[in-house]
Design a protein around this motif. Sequence first.
Motif, mmCIF file in Angstrom:
data_model
loop_
_atom_site.group_PDB
_atom_site.id
_atom_site.type_symbol
_atom_site.label_atom_id
_atom_site.label_comp_id
_atom_site.label_asym_id
_atom_site.label_seq_id
_atom_site.Cartn_x
_atom_site.Cartn_y
_atom_site.Cartn_z
ATOM 1 N N ALA A 15 0.867 -1.182 0.000
ATOM 2 C CA ALA A 15 0.000 0.000 0.000
ATOM 3 C C ALA A 15 0.902 1.231 0.000
ATOM 4 O O ALA A 15 1.959 1.233 0.605
ATOM 5 C CB ALA A 15 -0.894 -0.001 1.225
ATOM 6 N N PRO A 45 -6.811 -4.358 14.038
ATOM 7 C CA PRO A 45 -6.314 -4.674 12.699
ATOM 8 C C PRO A 45 -5.121 -5.631 12.758
ATOM 9 O O PRO A 45 -4.274 -5.524 13.631
ATOM 10 C CB PRO A 45 -5.901 -3.313 12.147
ATOM 11 N N LYS A 51 -0.396 -1.655 4.848
ATOM 12 C CA LYS A 51 -1.819 -1.743 4.505
ATOM 13 C C LYS A 51 -2.695 -1.375 5.706
ATOM 14 O O LYS A 51 -3.694 -0.677 5.568
ATOM 15 C CB LYS A 51 -2.169 -3.143 4.008
ATOM 16 N N LYS A 55 -5.218 2.005 5.958
ATOM 17 C CA LYS A 55 -6.655 1.909 6.232
ATOM 18 C C LYS A 55 -7.061 2.541 7.561
ATOM 19 O O LYS A 55 -8.126 3.132 7.671
ATOM 20 C CB LYS A 55 -7.086 0.441 6.260
ATOM 21 N N GLN A 56 -6.236 2.401 8.604
ATOM 22 C CA GLN A 56 -6.653 2.726 9.957
ATOM 23 C C GLN A 56 -6.103 4.035 10.531
ATOM 24 O O GLN A 56 -6.666 4.556 11.486
ATOM 25 C CB GLN A 56 -6.234 1.588 10.907
#
Length: 66
Positions: A15, A45, A51, A55-56
Amino acid sequence: MTNIFEQAKNFYKEANLKCFNCGNEIKENELFSVTLTLPSKSKMPVGVLDKVLAKQANKVLCSSCK
């Protein structure tokens, strides 16, 4: 329907982390800062670090914007 091999290949794909302020991409071996809200145990997570952070994370800052 995507086959399982394609799903596994995409899972390990890197990512791109970008700085929240300047938009520069965070490169490998570069120092950066992250603000992250600790989730509950059931929503913790798990996975490849870039990644999960993409996302977080609330904010990702490069070393110059830190």
